[in-house]
Design a protein around this motif. Sequence first.
Motif, short mmCIF file in Angstrom:
data_model
loop_
_atom_site.label_atom_id
_atom_site.label_comp_id
_atom_site.label_asym_id
_atom_site.label_seq_id
_atom_site.Cartn_x
_atom_site.Cartn_y
_atom_site.Cartn_z
N SER A 1 0.84 -1.45 -0.06
CA SER A 1 -0.35 -0.23 0.21
C SER A 1 0.44 1.15 -0.22
N ALA A 2 2.12 0.88 -0.33
CA ALA A 2 3.43 2.11 0.16
C ALA A 2 4.10 3.01 -1.47
N SER A 3 2.03 1.85 -2.62
CA SER A 3 3.12 2.25 -4.37
C SER A 3 1.69 2.15 -4.49
N PRO A 4 1.77 2.20 -5.58
CA PRO A 4 0.30 1.50 -6.57
C PRO A 4 0.49 1.23 -6.67
N MET A 5 -0.51 0.27 -6.71
CA MET A 5 -1.02 -1.45 -6.34
C MET A 5 -2.14 -1.59 -6.83
N VAL A 6 -2.33 -3.06 -7.81
CA VAL A 6 -3.90 -3.16 -8.12
C VAL A 6 -4.33 -4.54 -7.16
N ALA A 7 -5.40 -4.72 -6.72
CA ALA A 7 -5.57 -5.49 -5.57
C ALA A 7 -7.28 -5.49 -5.93
N ARG A 8 -7.49 -7.51 -5.75
CA ARG A 8 -8.87 -7.54 -6.69
C ARG A 8 -8.77 -8.68 -4.89
N GLU A 9 -10.34 -8.81 -5.08
CA GLU A 9 -11.27 -9.89 -4.10
C GLU A 9 -11.88 -11.04 -5.11
N LEU A 10 -12.20 -12.04 -4.94
CA LEU A 10 -12.48 -13.46 -5.69
C LEU A 10 -14.29 -12.95 -4.70
N ALA A 11 -15.58 -13.21 -4.64
CA ALA A 11 -16.46 -13.43 -4.23
C ALA A 11 -17.78 -13.96 -4.65
N LEU A 12 -17.86 -15.26 -4.92
CA LEU A 12 -19.10 -16.11 -4.55
C LEU A 12 -19.91 -16.08 -4.06
N ILE A 13 -21.48 -16.05 -3.88
CA ILE A 13 -22.39 -15.33 -3.70
C ILE A 13 -23.72 -16.10 -3.89
N GLN A 14 -24.53 -17.04 -3.81
CA GLN A 14 -25.71 -18.03 -3.14
C GLN A 14 -26.84 -17.23 -3.15
N ILE A 15 -27.97 -16.64 -3.46
CA ILE A 15 -28.95 -15.66 -3.87
C ILE A 15 -30.24 -16.91 -3.68
#
Length: 176
Positions: free
Chosen positions: A79-93
């Motif tokens: 987080s001290a530098s420009p970064m790419v961050a991603r998360e994956l979610a599976l959502i059952q509705i």
Amino acid sequence: MNEQHTISILVHDQPGVLQRVCGLFGRRGFNIDSITVGSSEESGLSRMIIRTTGDERTVEQVEKQLNKLIDVIRVVPLSASPMVARELALIQIKAEPPLRPEIMGVVSAFRASVVDIGHHSMIIQAVGETDKINAILKLLEPYGIMEISRTGTTAMTREIPVETQLSRSSQAADAV
């Protein structure tokens, strides 16, 4: 001031390393907001991406302590530098057939996808920054969320300047 910090930790792929790293956070009174662990570009090494909240001084102390652990190869505060961050979610509705076109509108607006459809439910896959995942969850909530599975954040810094790459290479050569 407490803020979000993302830390990349390159470690030997050995039993007990995850426990020692998590234990260090616990001893420092830090909560791990998310942690992802997987193999790295180097055989025998794994990369941990930890997201935590705290002030700058305390996070620096944790980084110093992490560097003292025997199985830790490198600690990088992402987080001290420009970064790419991603998360994956599976959502059952819950998704009765008459509501599915409406739900598909939400799914397409977030560039998410439906990965499974049952008689009375759907599983949606969403990928993006944590704020995006939280936003789609909020919009899907009225339909009835049955289950959520989230990966936690994974991240890396954007392109590293050439001079930084060269200094890292010389540091690695000096260490050998």
